[in-house]
Write a protein that holds these residues in place. Structure first.
Motif, short mmCIF file in Angstrom:
data_model
loop_
_atom_site.label_atom_id
_atom_site.label_comp_id
_atom_site.label_asym_id
_atom_site.label_seq_id
_atom_site.Cartn_x
_atom_site.Cartn_y
_atom_site.Cartn_z
N ASP A 25 0.71 -1.33 0.11
CA ASP A 25 0.00 -0.03 0.00
C ASP A 25 0.90 1.19 0.03
OD1 ASP A 25 1.01 -0.56 2.29
OD2 ASP A 25 -0.98 -0.87 3.39
N PRO A 26 1.51 1.61 -1.04
CA PRO A 26 2.54 2.76 -0.98
C PRO A 26 1.98 4.01 -0.94
CG PRO A 26 1.96 1.81 -3.28
CD PRO A 26 1.35 1.03 -2.42
N ARG A 27 2.58 5.09 -0.44
CA ARG A 27 2.11 6.40 -0.34
C ARG A 27 2.10 6.88 -1.72
NH1 ARG A 27 6.53 9.39 2.49
NH2 ARG A 27 7.70 7.89 1.53
N GLU A 67 -1.36 -5.90 3.69
CA GLU A 67 -0.07 -5.69 4.14
C GLU A 67 1.13 -7.00 3.79
OE1 GLU A 67 -0.44 -2.28 7.47
OE2 GLU A 67 -1.23 -4.44 7.90
N SER A 752 3.26 6.21 7.52
CA SER A 752 3.67 6.39 6.24
C SER A 752 4.59 5.29 5.94
CB SER A 752 4.73 7.60 6.37
OG SER A 752 5.69 7.47 7.08
N TYR A 776 -7.92 4.53 5.31
CA TYR A 776 -7.43 5.53 4.53
C TYR A 776 -6.91 6.62 5.16
CZ TYR A 776 -10.54 3.01 1.12
OH TYR A 776 -11.45 1.96 0.43
N ARG A 792 -2.29 7.34 2.01
CA ARG A 792 -2.06 6.13 1.87
C ARG A 792 -3.37 5.34 2.11
NH1 ARG A 792 2.08 2.75 6.03
NH2 ARG A 792 2.05 0.74 4.66
N ARG A 793 -3.39 4.09 1.51
CA ARG A 793 -4.30 3.17 1.68
C ARG A 793 -3.94 1.95 2.30
NH1 ARG A 793 -5.24 1.96 -3.16
NH2 ARG A 793 -4.82 -0.27 -3.48
N ILE A 794 -4.60 1.37 3.39
CA ILE A 794 -3.63 0.22 4.16
C ILE A 794 -5.10 -0.70 4.51
CG2 ILE A 794 -3.02 -0.71 6.30
CD1 ILE A 794 -1.77 2.43 6.65
#
Length: 962
Positions: A25-27, A67, A752, A776, A792-794
């Motif tokens: 989930d990259p920035r 992740e 981050s 989010y 970022r979306r995790i």
């Protein structure tokens, strides 16, 4: 190919798990303008589904990877994500930008909403223009509608309602902004237009003269396939349409601290403060830098305006098409009115909060119509006949503010409304009269100890200095057995900014008919949620070394512990469950010197805020770790205590951040303190209206698993700042799936993922899906080269139950790529759940147009070796299409077995993982099926359990690292 089994009605997502273990989930840099400072980003998620597309409108397939680096979802629909922020442009001032993502945050369509940074409506005394600097945008998103408000020093154009000749709402006024709009019986005072303030005389010569700010609003909409008029005008589904911005005020008074509220199907509203003498600098004695609007001039009032749902998207007919410029609104915001009444008073209101809560308000024309209750809270400076009194003792303190509260039907704010709930001008004081240790009420006295009397000859109550009110609320239908519908939380203390304070709370419960948030529904008494009792003192009685928090502390007065301080309160309520967070230091004066610090604390209630205990339904104890201090040094040490489980087991606040202080940190100027905490519960379930003969307003699930609320989930974030340099550090996050009993990230993770000391993070905003499986975040990221808004979306790996999310329906088993022998049939079976809308489906075999069918044509038999691509397409009743492709590899002979291969394709991949996760918990012979014998590697025989998952994961990991 002869036959095809189609027992499913919709196939939208195919599990194709990636073997890559790269960051899942990259920035994403949203603003991409590091040379121009950005600030004050806000974030919201729309509650409508559209075809996924990138920032240019090109169709995309969204691949949601968790992740662990595993692709857990692939689909071509999305809920739009909206961010708003202030970004520096021309002339060194800021414009307001709206950024919308239609592909889960990977790309952003950015629009300058204000377009005023190069415009001027005011000339300074020295002849230089004042450009349209914008401050602190705030906004709401409901459904597919966006409502953004901000203040700007540009006070021209924008077609404010008060300039509309003949408008029935302007009370006969034209071209002039009256000082008292809502007082129809008074002649309006002719005003001279936009004003300014010169800060040179206040000691800020570098700032000099500054023009007053006006209030602006902008409406936006994301076009959906049901918006026929807009589609006929040339727009396409998924298009983002921003209206031309609308000005509400003229800059006669200085507008500041805007707050927006919204209620789906009802409308939007906003509040702000207007200072007749301009924004006051403030003292900067507290955690901020001043200039926040907390210090006001006399006659500073709170103002209010609104727009209804029905009027929001009205535009002159015909609707201008794409490329014809941003459309105008044909129904302006309601004429602003004063909520407070400070014009003739030696007092001022500041920092209003504004919330709307929808309720059913059917009409003959629309049985599903809604209105909303407006709830407004703010602080107001106190006054008395003798003016401000210096503190001469516990009973004579009269500095600071009261917390004021108003509530009314959101379209009826005027005092002369026929609705009795709208008679709000005086407001109600929420904070209670001070008492002594025995509970005896205290009254204001003069220097000689004589009571101060009001104009009626009555004694005047003594209050604490109360500020920063926050409303934690829920709808009437969501309340639990406690009937708690709202909590009012605020700071209270004897001193002003920079002095110690506690966090106090009052409960509002549903009672009687009408407005459930009316002031009469507040329960007697206040609770002190932050107070502690010092159990060990040091440094000549100037420092708390150890402390405790007991049930008795809930009844403390703020001055009972004069060493500590609490601030930055946040919270959420879901039914009877309350999660409440705040920052706290046991030693305020020490923290001002960098010898102590603030940490983020969590409290929980399971009966609507009546008591604060461990989870009565919990089965395990909760461990708290606290930082205490040595008697002979500045170092801290940690003590862990266990609480519960059990019914009515008191639970004190839990230190979540555990930031420590040491003599080495002090010597190296490396002491950190916690700032900007956030605690956000998941939003309510998202539904669609599906009328039935018995219920024209019937709501049904969307069919997306993520749209179903899990009330046990909430997320928390906090950031740090270095005390001695005043430079931001890092942001951290965690979440819980069991109401705070355990945390998914303990200790908190870096938000981050960038641990470089050169990257600084602050001003975090967070949102999540109703089930909590997707998180989010947007924040301000600063480096030595500049600042940007980053997103970022995790997808936390703890949410193992993530399933395919079709637009309207879902299937209970994934359709996957397969490898078979020649002559074998393929059964793409799956049963439908939540399939509520009429659906069609079709397929093609390798590039042809899909053949639509409504019956089950039977299984497909592949007789010839080769590779075939089977594409499924589906459209719901609104025309929203989805598709998925399955690759069928036909071998000429048997496929050799492979450990971990559950679907017989000769590979161990994400498809097998999806099958295993879907089977977790299933046992042989149970109703409903789901048991996979090939996946029963170990653990409980005859059942698929976590041991089986771990063994399969070892097979998968071996493949990944080949």
């Amino acid at each position: 190919m002869k036959k095809f089994v189609a027992r499913f009605f919709l196939i939208q997502a195919v599990f194709i798990w990636s073997l890559s273990l790269a960051l899942a989930d990259p920035r994403v840099n949203v603003s991409k303008t590091p040379a121009e400072p950005d600030m004050k980003a806000k974030l919201n998620i729309a509650t409508c589904w559209i075809d996924a597309m990138d920032s240019e409108g090109n169709p995309v397939v969204i691949k949601n990877t968790n992740e662990d680096g595993l692709l857990v979802e692939e689909r071509n629909t999305a809920k739009p994500i909206v961010a708003c922020y202030a970004g520096e442009t021309a002339n060194g001032v800021h414009d307001v930008f709206g950024a919308v993502s239609r592909d889960e945050g990977q790309t952003w369509h950015i629009t300058n909403l204000s377009e005023s940074a190069d415009k001027s409506s005011f000339t300074h005394a020295n002849g230089t223009p004042s450009y349209g600097h914008c401050r602190k945008p705030v906004f709401q998103v409901k459904g597919n509608r966006i409502f953004v408000v901000w203040s700007s020093r540009y006070a021209a154009e924008g077609a404010p309602r008060y300039e509309l000749e003949g408008d029935p709402h302007n009370m006969g006024l034209n071209e002039e902004e009256p000082q008292n709009w809502q007082r129809e019986e008074e002649a309006p005072e002719t005003l001279v237009g936009q004003q300014s303030v010169d800060y040179t005389d206040m000691g800020f010569s570098a700032i000099g003269e500054v023009a007053y700010s006006a209030v602006w609003a902008c409406r936006g909409v994301i076009v959906t396939k049901s918006m026929t008029a807009w589609l006929n005008a040339g727009y396409s589904a998924g298009d983002i349409v921003w209206f031309q911005p609308e000005r509400l005020t003229s800059g006669v008074r200085d507008a500041n601290q805007l707050f927006a509220g919204g209620a789906g199907s009802a409308g939007f509203a906003l509040t702000w403060q207007e200072d007749p003498l301009g924004l006051r600098p403030g003292k900067a004695d507290g955690p901020g830098h001043g200039w926040g609007g907390a210090i006001t001039s006399n006659a500073t009032d709170i103002w209010y305006s609104y727009i209804t749902w029905a009027d929001m998207l009205k535009t002159p007919s015909p609707i201008p098409g794409p490329g014809e410029g941003r459309p105008l609104v044909s129904e302006q915001m309601a004429l602003p009115v004063r909520i407070s009444d400070n014009v003739d008073q030696n007092t001022g209101g500041a920092r209003p909060n504004c919330f709307l809560q929808a309720y059913a308000s059917p009409t003959d024309e629309n049985p599903c119509a809604k209105s909303a209750w407006a709830m407004i809270a703010y602080t107001e400076r106190r006054t008395n006949p003798l003016g401000k009194q210096e503190p001469m003792g516990p009973a004579s303190v009269d500095e600071g503010k009261n917390v004021m509260y108003h509530t009314f039907e959101f379209t009826k704010p005027l005092a002369n409304s026929e609705d009795s709930d709208a008679n709000v001008r005086a407001g109600n004081i929420v904070n209670l009269q001070r008492t002594d240790a025995d509970g005896t009420p205290l009254w204001l006295t003069d220097w000689s100890g004589n009571y101060i009397l009001d104009e009626e000859g009555e004694k005047m109550p003594a209050y604490y200095n109360c500020r920063r009110p926050r409303l934690i609320m829920q709808g009437k239908s969501a309340v639990g057995g406690s009937k708690t519908v709202m909590l009012m939380i605020y700071k209270a203390g004897l001193g002003d900014c920079g002095h110690g304070s506690d966090i106090l709370m009052r409960r509002c419960v549903v009672a009687g008919d009408g407005n459930p948030y009316k002031f009469e529904n507040f329960q007697p008494g206040e609770q002190n949620l932050s107070s502690t009792t010092v159990t060990q003192m040091g440094f000549a009685g100037l420092r708390a070394l150890e402390w405790e928090q007991t049930v008795e502390n809930l009844g403390d007065n703020p001055e009972d512990n004069d060493l500590d301080d609490a601030r930055a309160h946040r919270g959420a309520i879901r039914g009877d469950f309350v999660a409440f967070g705040y920052t706290y230091t046991p030693n305020l004066e020490m923290s001002k010197k960098g010898y102590d610090t603030y940490n983020f604390y969590l409290r929980r209630s399971f009966d609507g805020g009546q008591t604060w205990t461990t989870d009565p339904e919990g089965t395990t104890a909760v461990e708290h770790t606290e930082n205490f201090y040595n008697a002979c040094s500045l170092d801290s040490y940690q003590v862990t205590t266990s609480y519960g489980p059990g019914v009515n087991v008191f639970e004190p606040a839990r230190n979540m951040s555990l930031v420590t202080v040491s003599e080495a940190d002090i010597a190296n100027e490396a002491v950190q303190t916690v700032i900007e905490p956030r605690l956000v519960a998941v939003p309510g379930s998202i539904t669609i209206t599906k009328p039935s003969p018995d219920d024209p307003c019937k709501k049904e699930p969307t069919g997306y698993a993520e749209d179903v609320q899990d009330p046990n989930v909430f997320y928390m974030t906090w950031a740090t700042k270095y005390f001695f340099t005043d430079v931001e550090g890092k942001a951290h996050y965690s979440f819980t799936r069991d109401r705070g009993q355990t945390l998914g990230r303990w200790e908190f993770d870096s938000l981050s993922g960038d641990l470089s000391p050169d990257v600084r993070e602050a001003e975090c905003q967070i949102r999540m899906t109703p089930d909590g499986s997707k998180f989010y975040a947007a924040w301000l990221e600063e480096t030595d080269s500049g600042s940007d808004i980053v997103f970022r979306r995790i997808l936390p790996g703890e949410f193992l139950s993530i399933q395919p999310n079709p637009p309207i329906a879902s299937i209970d088993s994934p359709v996957s790529d397969v490898t078979i022998n020649a002559g074998a049939p393929v059964d793409f079976a799956g049963s439908v759940t939540n399939g509520t809308l009429p659906l069609t489906f079709g397929w093609d075999f390798g590039g042809g147009a899909p053949s639509l069918a409504v019956e089950d044509p039977g299984p497909v038999i592949f007789e010839t070796a080769g590779t075939y691509v089977v594409t499924f397409k589906v459209a719901d009743s609104e025309g929203l299409e989805s598709s998925a492709s399955v690759t069928v590899t036909v071998a000429s002979g048997p496929v050799a077995p492979v450990d971990g291969d559950l679907n017989g394709d000769g590979e161990v991949d994400g498809v097998d993982g999806a099958l295993l996760m879907a089977a977790l918990g299933a046992c042989e012979g149970e109703d409903g099926g789901g048991y996979i014998p090939e996946a029963d590697y170990g653990g409980v025989e005859g059942c698929i359990d976590p041991v089986d998952y771990g063994i399969w994961r070892s097979y998968y990991t071996a493949v990944v690292h080949e």
